[in-house]
Design a protein around this motif. Structure first.
Motif, PDB file in Angstrom:
ATOM      1  N   LYS A 148       9.638  -4.429   0.864  1.00  0.00           N
ATOM      2  CA  LYS A 148       8.322  -4.090  -0.810  1.00  0.00           C
ATOM      3  C   LYS A 148       9.965  -2.951  -0.985  1.00  0.00           C
ATOM      4  CE  LYS A 148       3.463  -2.694   0.617  1.00  0.00           C
ATOM      5  NZ  LYS A 148       3.112  -1.670   1.014  1.00  0.00           N
ATOM      6  N   LEU A 149      10.072  -3.353  -2.325  1.00  0.00           N
ATOM      7  CA  LEU A 149      11.398  -1.943  -2.586  1.00  0.00           C
ATOM      8  C   LEU A 149      11.131  -0.927  -2.866  1.00  0.00           C
ATOM      9  CD1 LEU A 149      12.198  -4.982  -5.427  1.00  0.00           C
ATOM     10  CD2 LEU A 149      13.146  -4.417  -2.775  1.00  0.00           C
ATOM     11  N   LEU A 150       9.877  -0.521  -3.034  1.00  0.00           N
ATOM     12  CA  LEU A 150       9.398   1.123  -3.335  1.00  0.00           C
ATOM     13  C   LEU A 150       8.401   1.430  -2.146  1.00  0.00           C
ATOM     14  CD1 LEU A 150       9.668   0.837  -7.355  1.00  0.00           C
ATOM     15  CD2 LEU A 150      11.269   1.927  -6.208  1.00  0.00           C
ATOM     16  N   LYS A 151       8.608   3.073  -2.297  1.00  0.00           N
ATOM     17  CA  LYS A 151       7.724   3.905  -1.445  1.00  0.00           C
ATOM     18  C   LYS A 151       6.574   3.987  -2.630  1.00  0.00           C
ATOM     19  CE  LYS A 151      10.437   4.830   2.412  1.00  0.00           C
ATOM     20  NZ  LYS A 151      10.770   6.331   3.126  1.00  0.00           N
ATOM     21  N   PHE A 152       6.037   3.771  -2.767  1.00  0.00           N
ATOM     22  CA  PHE A 152       5.204   3.597  -4.052  1.00  0.00           C
ATOM     23  C   PHE A 152       3.952   2.634  -3.921  1.00  0.00           C
ATOM     24  CE2 PHE A 152       8.142   4.571  -7.538  1.00  0.00           C
ATOM     25  CZ  PHE A 152       8.580   5.559  -6.750  1.00  0.00           C
ATOM     26  N   ASN A 153       2.355   3.470  -3.971  1.00  0.00           N
ATOM     27  CA  ASN A 153       1.030   2.252  -4.110  1.00  0.00           C
ATOM     28  C   ASN A 153       1.599   1.273  -4.901  1.00  0.00           C
ATOM     29  OD1 ASN A 153       0.257   4.770  -2.115  1.00  0.00           O
ATOM     30  ND2 ASN A 153      -0.259   6.333  -4.501  1.00  0.00           N
ATOM     31  N   THR A 154       2.154   1.351  -5.455  1.00  0.00           N
ATOM     32  CA  THR A 154       2.863  -0.065  -6.327  1.00  0.00           C
ATOM     33  C   THR A 154       3.824  -0.300  -6.686  1.00  0.00           C
ATOM     34  OG1 THR A 154       0.341   0.530  -7.842  1.00  0.00           O
ATOM     35  CG2 THR A 154       1.788  -1.480  -7.861  1.00  0.00           C
ATOM     36  N   ALA A 155       3.762  -1.088  -5.595  1.00  0.00           N
ATOM     37  CA  ALA A 155       5.108  -1.474  -5.149  1.00  0.00           C
ATOM     38  C   ALA A 155       4.945  -3.108  -4.852  1.00  0.00           C
ATOM     39  CB  ALA A 155       5.294  -1.490  -3.857  1.00  0.00           C
ATOM     40  N   GLY A 188      10.541 -15.818  -1.687  1.00  0.00           N
ATOM     41  CA  GLY A 188       9.616 -15.362  -3.591  1.00  0.00           C
ATOM     42  C   GLY A 188       9.786 -14.154  -3.950  1.00  0.00           C
ATOM     43  N   ILE A 189       8.791 -13.385  -4.826  1.00  0.00           N
ATOM     44  CA  ILE A 189       8.803 -12.229  -4.354  1.00  0.00           C
ATOM     45  C   ILE A 189       7.404 -12.424  -5.043  1.00  0.00           C
ATOM     46  CG2 ILE A 189      10.827 -11.808  -5.832  1.00  0.00           C
ATOM     47  CD1 ILE A 189       9.891 -12.851  -8.968  1.00  0.00           C
ATOM     48  N   GLY A 190       7.318 -10.549  -5.682  1.00  0.00           N
ATOM     49  CA  GLY A 190       5.502 -10.606  -5.999  1.00  0.00           C
ATOM     50  C   GLY A 190       4.973  -8.790  -6.016  1.00  0.00           C
ATOM     51  N   ILE A 191       4.280  -8.338  -6.374  1.00  0.00           N
ATOM     52  CA  ILE A 191       3.956  -6.754  -6.528  1.00  0.00           C
ATOM     53  C   ILE A 191       2.075  -6.547  -5.882  1.00  0.00           C
ATOM     54  CG2 ILE A 191       2.636  -7.741  -8.867  1.00  0.00           C
ATOM     55  CD1 ILE A 191       3.292  -4.790  -9.601  1.00  0.00           C
ATOM     56  N   GLN A 192       2.668  -5.414  -5.284  1.00  0.00           N
ATOM     57  CA  GLN A 192       1.255  -5.422  -4.120  1.00  0.00           C
ATOM     58  C   GLN A 192       0.944  -4.130  -4.898  1.00  0.00           C
ATOM     59  OE1 GLN A 192       1.261  -5.565  -0.054  1.00  0.00           O
ATOM     60  NE2 GLN A 192      -0.207  -3.803   0.389  1.00  0.00           N
ATOM     61  N   PHE A 193      -0.466  -3.649  -5.138  1.00  0.00           N
ATOM     62  CA  PHE A 193      -1.666  -2.902  -4.930  1.00  0.00           C
ATOM     63  C   PHE A 193      -2.015  -2.455  -4.442  1.00  0.00           C
ATOM     64  CE2 PHE A 193      -0.795  -6.013  -9.002  1.00  0.00           C
ATOM     65  CZ  PHE A 193      -0.506  -4.868 -10.208  1.00  0.00           C
ATOM     66  N   GLU A 194      -2.544  -0.973  -4.145  1.00  0.00           N
ATOM     67  CA  GLU A 194      -3.345  -0.575  -2.962  1.00  0.00           C
ATOM     68  C   GLU A 194      -4.301   0.127  -3.757  1.00  0.00           C
ATOM     69  OE1 GLU A 194      -1.997  -0.868   0.183  1.00  0.00           O
ATOM     70  OE2 GLU A 194       0.079  -1.225  -0.319  1.00  0.00           O
ATOM     71  N   ILE A 195      -5.741  -0.428  -3.552  1.00  0.00           N
ATOM     72  CA  ILE A 195      -6.776   0.155  -3.390  1.00  0.00           C
ATOM     73  C   ILE A 195      -7.282   1.446  -3.127  1.00  0.00           C
ATOM     74  CG2 ILE A 195      -9.502  -0.384  -3.569  1.00  0.00           C
ATOM     75  CD1 ILE A 195      -8.140  -3.442  -3.356  1.00  0.00           C
ATOM     76  N   ASN A 196      -7.067   1.585  -1.846  1.00  0.00           N
ATOM     77  CA  ASN A 196      -7.374   2.708  -1.296  1.00  0.00           C
ATOM     78  C   ASN A 196      -6.783   3.091  -0.071  1.00  0.00           C
ATOM     79  OD1 ASN A 196      -9.040   1.177   1.164  1.00  0.00           O
ATOM     80  ND2 ASN A 196     -10.456   1.182  -0.566  1.00  0.00           N
ATOM     81  N   GLU A 197      -6.598   3.540   1.053  1.00  0.00           N
ATOM     82  CA  GLU A 197      -5.473   3.535   2.534  1.00  0.00           C
ATOM     83  C   GLU A 197      -5.748   2.592   2.947  1.00  0.00           C
ATOM     84  OE1 GLU A 197      -4.933   7.412   6.001  1.00  0.00           O
ATOM     85  OE2 GLU A 197      -6.815   7.247   4.677  1.00  0.00           O
ATOM     86  N   PHE A 235       1.957 -19.973  -7.277  1.00  0.00           N
ATOM     87  CA  PHE A 235       1.385 -18.842  -7.580  1.00  0.00           C
ATOM     88  C   PHE A 235       0.077 -18.011  -7.030  1.00  0.00           C
ATOM     89  CE2 PHE A 235      -1.188 -16.504 -10.706  1.00  0.00           C
ATOM     90  CZ  PHE A 235      -0.097 -15.237 -10.533  1.00  0.00           C
ATOM     91  N   GLY A 236       0.199 -16.829  -6.247  1.00  0.00           N
ATOM     92  CA  GLY A 236      -1.066 -16.918  -5.635  1.00  0.00           C
ATOM     93  C   GLY A 236      -1.896 -15.187  -6.060  1.00  0.00           C
ATOM     94  N   PHE A 237      -2.200 -14.803  -4.758  1.00  0.00           N
ATOM     95  CA  PHE A 237      -3.133 -13.950  -4.709  1.00  0.00           C
ATOM     96  C   PHE A 237      -3.838 -14.062  -3.659  1.00  0.00           C
ATOM     97  CE2 PHE A 237      -6.174 -16.354  -6.923  1.00  0.00           C
ATOM     98  CZ  PHE A 237      -7.461 -16.032  -5.462  1.00  0.00           C
ATOM     99  N   GLY A 238      -4.345 -11.929  -2.965  1.00  0.00           N
ATOM    100  CA  GLY A 238      -4.626 -11.768  -2.037  1.00  0.00           C
ATOM    101  C   GLY A 238      -5.160 -11.213  -1.148  1.00  0.00           C
ATOM    102  N   LEU A 239      -6.113 -10.353  -0.112  1.00  0.00           N
ATOM    103  CA  LEU A 239      -5.919  -9.399   0.157  1.00  0.00           C
ATOM    104  C   LEU A 239      -4.794  -8.733   1.741  1.00  0.00           C
ATOM    105  CD1 LEU A 239      -9.887  -9.055   0.082  1.00  0.00           C
ATOM    106  CD2 LEU A 239      -8.236  -7.966  -0.788  1.00  0.00           C
TER     107      LEU A 239
END
Length: 241
Positions: A148-155, A188-197, A235-239
């Motif tokens: 991960k490139l950032l210590k953020f909930n969306t990174a 590759g590259i991507g972006i991750q979104f945290e829903i809850n803890e 191109f992909g997505f997942g949990l």
């Protein structure tokens, strides 16, 4: 056409997300410290410096506070709970489209079990299934590293996978005498979104190489050996949890 579309779509998504990510981290809020040790965070919507104030907190509730109860008022960086995993077991389960020419797209189902060593780095082992059906399918077994490139909930993140493809003949009636797998490499590259803890979802895109080979009976009873090398944008997505 499809390869260019998938790649550009994810790049645009990541670049457009960066301003929102940064602004979210820089957002400010009013913080009211009370004499009894309580702290209220939100937006002061009305204040009479000698008598009272009204503060609207997250969720929409409004509190009426007498100024005699207030120890101090400050303007601070907005509090954001850290939903992303700091350390421990991680799992990435997802679906990817490996784009091919003239409708020859393949689907890859995969699952990675690993460990989050730091908030920014995880590594693990994965297994999947790819329905190339041309004429073989593959079961990739691979090592996975994610940064991960950032210590953020969306990174945003970058990843690297490498391993071996086990070949599978989906049609036993097809005259394949022998078949074997080969190299699997994916970055590759991507972006991750945290829903809850500790639970989130992600989008990714990258470049994938799969190798296989097989033998089949040719003219005159001779065996013909064919090497397959699939080089595809995915191109992909997942949990993530």
């Amino acid at each position: 056409m499809y390869q260019s579309y998938f790649w550009k779509s994810l790049l645009i998504l990541i670049f457009l997300s960066f301003p929102g990510i940064i602004l979210a981290q820089l957002a400010m809020e009013d913080v009211v410290y009370l004499n009894n040790g309580s702290i209220l965070r939100g937006e002061i919507i009305e204040i009479n410096e000698d008598e009272y104030l009204k503060i609207k907190i997250s969720g929409g509730s409004v509190f009426f506070i007498l100024m005699d109860e207030v120890e101090k008022i400050k303007r601070e960086k907005a509090y954001r709970p850290k939903l992303f995993k700091q350390k421990g077991y991680v799992n990435y389960t997802g679906l990817e489209i490996l784009s091919g020419d003239q409708g020859s797209n393949a689907m890859r189902y995969q699952m990675v079990n690993g460990y989050q060593f730091t908030p920014l780095f995880s590594a693990g082992l994965g297994i999947g299934f790819v329905n190339y059906h041309d004429p073989l399918n593959t079961i990739p077994v691979f090592a996975d590293a994610r940064f991960k490139l950032l210590k953020f909930n969306t990174a945003p993140f970058i990843f690297l996978k490498g391993g071996y493809n086990f070949s599978v003949n989906p049609n036993e009636e097809y005259p394949i005498e022998d078949h074997s797998g080969g190299l699997m490499l994916n970055a590759g590259i991507g972006i991750q979104f945290e829903i809850n803890e500790n639970v989130g979802w992600y989008f990714n895109a990258g470049y994938n190489i799969d190798k296989m080979e097989y033998e089949e009976e040719g003219f005159g009873g001779r065996s013909l050996k064919t090497s397959l090398v699939y080089k595809r944008i995915h191109f992909g997505f997942g949990l993530a949890f």
